[in-house]
Write a protein that holds these residues in place. Sequence first.
Motif, PDB file in Angstrom:
ATOM      1  N   LEU A 141       0.863  -1.182   0.000  1.00  0.00           N
ATOM      2  CA  LEU A 141       0.000   0.000   0.000  1.00  0.00           C
ATOM      3  C   LEU A 141       0.896   1.226   0.000  1.00  0.00           C
ATOM      4  O   LEU A 141       1.007   1.940   0.998  1.00  0.00           O
ATOM      5  CB  LEU A 141      -0.921  -0.025   1.227  1.00  0.00           C
ATOM      6  N   LYS A 174      -3.241   6.773  -5.012  1.00  0.00           N
ATOM      7  CA  LYS A 174      -3.934   7.173  -6.238  1.00  0.00           C
ATOM      8  C   LYS A 174      -4.974   8.270  -5.995  1.00  0.00           C
ATOM      9  O   LYS A 174      -5.659   8.290  -4.961  1.00  0.00           O
ATOM     10  CB  LYS A 174      -4.559   5.973  -6.951  1.00  0.00           C
ATOM     11  N   GLY A 179     -13.535   9.885   0.167  1.00  0.00           N
ATOM     12  CA  GLY A 179     -13.018   8.562   0.509  1.00  0.00           C
ATOM     13  C   GLY A 179     -13.312   8.175   1.939  1.00  0.00           C
ATOM     14  O   GLY A 179     -13.082   8.962   2.871  1.00  0.00           O
ATOM     15  N   GLY A 237     -12.405   4.815   3.231  1.00  0.00           N
ATOM     16  CA  GLY A 237     -11.699   3.592   3.610  1.00  0.00           C
ATOM     17  C   GLY A 237     -11.027   3.839   4.959  1.00  0.00           C
ATOM     18  O   GLY A 237     -11.393   4.779   5.683  1.00  0.00           O
ATOM     19  N   SER A 238     -10.047   3.032   5.304  1.00  0.00           N
ATOM     20  CA  SER A 238      -9.384   3.179   6.607  1.00  0.00           C
ATOM     21  C   SER A 238      -8.854   4.591   6.831  1.00  0.00           C
ATOM     22  O   SER A 238      -9.000   5.155   7.919  1.00  0.00           O
ATOM     23  CB  SER A 238      -8.187   2.232   6.715  1.00  0.00           C
ATOM     24  N   SER A 239      -8.229   5.163   5.792  1.00  0.00           N
ATOM     25  CA  SER A 239      -7.602   6.487   5.974  1.00  0.00           C
ATOM     26  C   SER A 239      -8.656   7.550   6.232  1.00  0.00           C
ATOM     27  O   SER A 239      -8.479   8.410   7.108  1.00  0.00           O
ATOM     28  CB  SER A 239      -6.777   6.855   4.737  1.00  0.00           C
ATOM     29  N   GLY A 240      -9.763   7.501   5.483  1.00  0.00           N
ATOM     30  CA  GLY A 240     -10.840   8.454   5.724  1.00  0.00           C
ATOM     31  C   GLY A 240     -11.445   8.235   7.101  1.00  0.00           C
ATOM     32  O   GLY A 240     -11.659   9.182   7.868  1.00  0.00           O
ATOM     33  N   ARG A 285     -18.525   7.170  -1.449  1.00  0.00           N
ATOM     34  CA  ARG A 285     -19.041   6.367  -2.570  1.00  0.00           C
ATOM     35  C   ARG A 285     -19.549   5.029  -2.044  1.00  0.00           C
ATOM     36  O   ARG A 285     -20.644   4.611  -2.353  1.00  0.00           O
ATOM     37  CB  ARG A 285     -17.949   6.159  -3.618  1.00  0.00           C
ATOM     38  N   THR A 286     -18.711   4.359  -1.226  1.00  0.00           N
ATOM     39  CA  THR A 286     -19.132   3.070  -0.665  1.00  0.00           C
ATOM     40  C   THR A 286     -18.991   3.115   0.853  1.00  0.00           C
ATOM     41  O   THR A 286     -17.895   3.346   1.360  1.00  0.00           O
ATOM     42  CB  THR A 286     -18.240   1.920  -1.194  1.00  0.00           C
ATOM     43  N   ARG A 314     -11.525  -4.299   3.132  1.00  0.00           N
ATOM     44  CA  ARG A 314     -10.753  -4.243   4.368  1.00  0.00           C
ATOM     45  C   ARG A 314     -11.601  -3.596   5.453  1.00  0.00           C
ATOM     46  O   ARG A 314     -11.999  -2.436   5.320  1.00  0.00           O
ATOM     47  CB  ARG A 314      -9.483  -3.448   4.099  1.00  0.00           C
ATOM     48  N   ARG A 347     -23.672   7.691  -4.077  1.00  0.00           N
ATOM     49  CA  ARG A 347     -24.506   6.768  -4.846  1.00  0.00           C
ATOM     50  C   ARG A 347     -25.798   7.472  -5.276  1.00  0.00           C
ATOM     51  O   ARG A 347     -26.379   7.157  -6.292  1.00  0.00           O
ATOM     52  CB  ARG A 347     -24.868   5.534  -4.013  1.00  0.00           C
ATOM     53  N   THR A 388      -8.255   8.567  -0.971  1.00  0.00           N
ATOM     54  CA  THR A 388      -8.724   7.698  -2.056  1.00  0.00           C
ATOM     55  C   THR A 388      -7.845   6.472  -2.296  1.00  0.00           C
ATOM     56  O   THR A 388      -8.004   5.799  -3.313  1.00  0.00           O
ATOM     57  CB  THR A 388      -8.877   8.521  -3.348  1.00  0.00           C
ATOM     58  N   GLY A 389      -6.945   6.191  -1.379  1.00  0.00           N
ATOM     59  CA  GLY A 389      -6.293   4.891  -1.374  1.00  0.00           C
ATOM     60  C   GLY A 389      -5.130   4.713  -2.328  1.00  0.00           C
ATOM     61  O   GLY A 389      -4.467   5.680  -2.733  1.00  0.00           O
ATOM     62  N   PHE A 390      -4.935   3.446  -2.680  1.00  0.00           N
ATOM     63  CA  PHE A 390      -3.700   3.034  -3.353  1.00  0.00           C
ATOM     64  C   PHE A 390      -3.986   2.099  -4.533  1.00  0.00           C
ATOM     65  O   PHE A 390      -4.986   1.376  -4.534  1.00  0.00           O
ATOM     66  CB  PHE A 390      -2.811   2.261  -2.369  1.00  0.00           C
ATOM     67  N   TRP A 429     -10.025  -3.161  -3.131  1.00  0.00           N
ATOM     68  CA  TRP A 429      -8.650  -3.081  -3.651  1.00  0.00           C
ATOM     69  C   TRP A 429      -7.979  -4.451  -3.581  1.00  0.00           C
ATOM     70  O   TRP A 429      -7.015  -4.698  -4.296  1.00  0.00           O
ATOM     71  CB  TRP A 429      -7.835  -1.982  -2.982  1.00  0.00           C
ATOM     72  N   ASN A 456     -10.475  -1.047  -7.450  1.00  0.00           N
ATOM     73  CA  ASN A 456     -10.462   0.405  -7.233  1.00  0.00           C
ATOM     74  C   ASN A 456      -9.637   1.135  -8.291  1.00  0.00           C
ATOM     75  O   ASN A 456      -9.554   2.355  -8.261  1.00  0.00           O
ATOM     76  CB  ASN A 456      -9.917   0.743  -5.833  1.00  0.00           C
TER      77      ASN A 456
HETATM   78  P1  NA7 Z   1      -9.131   2.573   0.528  1.00  0.00           P
HETATM   79  O1  NA7 Z   1      -9.503   1.615   1.568  1.00  0.00           O
HETATM   80  O2  NA7 Z   1      -8.886   2.066  -0.853  1.00  0.00           O
HETATM   81  O3  NA7 Z   1     -10.243   3.700   0.498  1.00  0.00           O
HETATM   82  C1  NA7 Z   1     -10.338   4.626  -0.550  1.00  0.00           C
HETATM   83  C2  NA7 Z   1     -11.646   5.332  -0.476  1.00  0.00           C
HETATM   84  O4  NA7 Z   1     -11.701   6.318  -1.506  1.00  0.00           O
HETATM   85  C3  NA7 Z   1     -12.835   4.404  -0.690  1.00  0.00           C
HETATM   86  O5  NA7 Z   1     -13.867   4.799   0.157  1.00  0.00           O
HETATM   87  C4  NA7 Z   1     -13.177   4.669  -2.145  1.00  0.00           C
HETATM   88  O6  NA7 Z   1     -14.509   4.368  -2.472  1.00  0.00           O
HETATM   89  C5  NA7 Z   1     -12.906   6.137  -2.229  1.00  0.00           C
HETATM   90  N1  NA7 Z   1     -12.730   6.582  -3.605  1.00  0.00           N
HETATM   91  C6  NA7 Z   1     -11.756   6.237  -4.464  1.00  0.00           C
HETATM   92  N2  NA7 Z   1     -11.947   6.830  -5.655  1.00  0.00           N
HETATM   93  C7  NA7 Z   1     -13.080   7.563  -5.535  1.00  0.00           C
HETATM   94  C8  NA7 Z   1     -13.805   8.400  -6.408  1.00  0.00           C
HETATM   95  N3  NA7 Z   1     -13.415   8.591  -7.675  1.00  0.00           N
HETATM   96  N4  NA7 Z   1     -14.916   8.992  -5.964  1.00  0.00           N
HETATM   97  C9  NA7 Z   1     -15.312   8.789  -4.696  1.00  0.00           C
HETATM   98  N5  NA7 Z   1     -14.678   8.010  -3.808  1.00  0.00           N
HETATM   99  C10 NA7 Z   1     -13.566   7.407  -4.229  1.00  0.00           C
HETATM  100  O7  NA7 Z   1      -7.805   3.380   0.923  1.00  0.00           O
HETATM  101  P2  NA7 Z   1      -7.324   3.822   2.383  1.00  0.00           P
HETATM  102  O8  NA7 Z   1      -6.151   4.694   2.202  1.00  0.00           O
HETATM  103  O9  NA7 Z   1      -8.433   4.341   3.174  1.00  0.00           O
HETATM  104  O10 NA7 Z   1      -6.894   2.477   3.058  1.00  0.00           O
HETATM  105  C11 NA7 Z   1      -6.002   1.592   2.397  1.00  0.00           C
HETATM  106  C12 NA7 Z   1      -5.516   0.551   3.340  1.00  0.00           C
HETATM  107  O11 NA7 Z   1      -4.500   1.095   4.176  1.00  0.00           O
HETATM  108  C13 NA7 Z   1      -6.503   0.033   4.317  1.00  0.00           C
HETATM  109  O12 NA7 Z   1      -7.377  -0.878   3.785  1.00  0.00           O
HETATM  110  C14 NA7 Z   1      -5.627  -0.562   5.393  1.00  0.00           C
HETATM  111  O13 NA7 Z   1      -5.145  -1.816   4.979  1.00  0.00           O
HETATM  112  C15 NA7 Z   1      -4.501   0.407   5.441  1.00  0.00           C
HETATM  113  P3  NA7 Z   1     -14.917   2.911  -3.046  1.00  0.00           P
HETATM  114  O14 NA7 Z   1     -14.878   2.007  -1.861  1.00  0.00           O
HETATM  115  O15 NA7 Z   1     -13.855   2.533  -4.063  1.00  0.00           O
HETATM  116  O16 NA7 Z   1     -16.236   3.076  -3.652  1.00  0.00           O
END
Ligand code: NA7
Length: 548
Positions: A150, A154, A190, A192-195, A214-215, A335, A357, A385-387, A499, A504
């Motif tokens: 990770l 992105k 975003g 995910g964990s970071s958000g 988004r999710t 995750r 959504r 928005t993750g990796f 991911w 993703n």
């Molecule tokens: P994550 O878990 O990949 O989260 C990224 C978030 O960003 C996720 O909620 C995505 O929604 C969102 N995302 C990504 N692209 C978009 C766009 N275009 N529009 C709206 N939302 C978007 O990354 P993290 O950094 O939080 O965590 C990564 C890992 O680090 C974690 O799992 C731990 O292992 C430690 P989506 O779910 O794709 O709909």
Amino acid sequence: MAKSQGNGSGGRSLDAVIVGAGFAGMYMLYQLRNLGFSAKVIERADGVGGTWYWNRYPGARCDVESLNYSFSFDNDLEQEWVWSERYSPQPEILKYANHVADRFDLRKDIEFQTSVDKAVWDDNECRWAISTSKGETISAQHYIMASGCLSHSKLPEIPGVDSYQGPTYHTGHWPHEGVDFTGMRIGVIGTGSSGIQSIPELAKQAAHVTVFQRTPNFSMPAGNRALEADEVDAMKAIYPEHRQAARTSGFGVPVPLPERSALEVSEEERNEVFQRGWDSGNLVGMLLGFNDLLTSKEANDTACEFVRNKIRAIVKDPQTAEDLCPFDHPLGTKRPCLDSGYYETFNRDNVKLINLRRTPIEEITPTGIRTSDQEFTFDAIIFATGFDAMTGALVAVDIEGQDGITLKNKWQDGTRTYLGIMVHGFPNLFTITGPASPSVFSNMMISIEQHVDWIAACMVYLRDHGKASIEASQEAEDFWVQHNTEAGDATLYPLANSWYMGSNVPGKPRVLMPYIGGVGVYREECDDIVANGYRGFVMRDAREKASV
Ligand code: NA7
């Protein structure tokens, strides 16, 4: 053994080049140096720590317990280091990484602020030619990617993402001096964990936080707290047995495995078990309540509903609560997250959730974000928005194996590895915690140590037996790809757009990248392969090199 010396073209010649000075790269260097190999680590950053160097967003914290998320290879280190919290905050983990670097005098063999741009295999010489951003080409027998699962962050694919005029921050590249959001209206994309970790902290500081989701994700309370001296002492007293149990466990943390199905108990009993999992503050606490939560959708649905009811109980506004409830994936197949007051944050007056959504983002504008029904003005935007996970950092380097095939091309229809350690057509290239190894389905420290020890032993074997190269055979790689897929298909993981599945990243092939067979099972397989003369690997004698 080649000592550090000229390679005839002005560059150095080494036994191994290691990419990345995170925990994997540092331990690899430590091992190779002790075994008498010449090795250098190439690191883009100006310090050690890998993902913990870059991910400095407010609230960043490990969600594997500190007493497990630490090295086990050195008894004195293990005994002397003192963790202050159950779940270490990022600054403490980075301090630990720096301590490890200093304690074992690793820095002298780490070349900071340097990146590898290209690596080309020379099949005649059985060596890699590794070109760095400093303009040097290093010749190395072995090329070891310790670049992290990770680490390749992105941005979202949203029109206008570059047009915003205010400051933007990515959680995976947070400014080292920190950011003061006091008085600001900020947007966070975003969840995910970071958000989920940062939003509660950001909300305490900023004037207003708008969260673009988004999710919705499943998150459980971390129950983080200060560690008591006596519990630390108790763990230190049993560390050797504890670590051994971790190495043979499912996820790299010793936990009792459940024997019952969620469907064979009453609803009342099931909810009691889920409540204990919820209260445990353990990432897999709920998932380990029953033995079929990752294999039976019907069983998993009961756990999902338990968490959704928690969300509904915590979040006061019913529409916001419902928007935060995940319905599109089984619990654990994306995750799961551990949080400190995430859902509660949506009860604050200065926090608003936007359900993408219902009202998707249409574009990022010079002043903020426009969704299908509203325009928002922000003083700053945060991308959580993750990796491009598991493969992003590996294919970011132009790695060219036999016959000019690049790793990127080889993996265009999906990752292919043997054990997640080696790739057919790429001799002497090792990928620490690579795709199709337990990696992100485990306590990374345990998996890093296992891979580093395996690779170090392999290099000693090659040296002792006069071998110039080792490569995964096509058959072994085919077998492992199929085994990894079958292991994944026996679970619910493929049901999610995660991911883990590469979903993703637009265009990324949809395959379950990490190996779900379990840390202990996987280790046994790796050891068995070695015990059987490196089954599935092809070695070439030094004298068989094409040029000889
Ligand atoms: P994550 O878990 O990949 O989260 C990224 C978030 O960003 C996720 O909620 C995505 O929604 C969102 N995302 C990504 N692209 C978009 C766009 N275009 N529009 C709206 N939302 C978007 O990354 P993290 O950094 O939080 O965590 C990564 C890992 O680090 C974690 O799992 C731990 O292992 C430690 P989506 O779910 O794709 O709909």
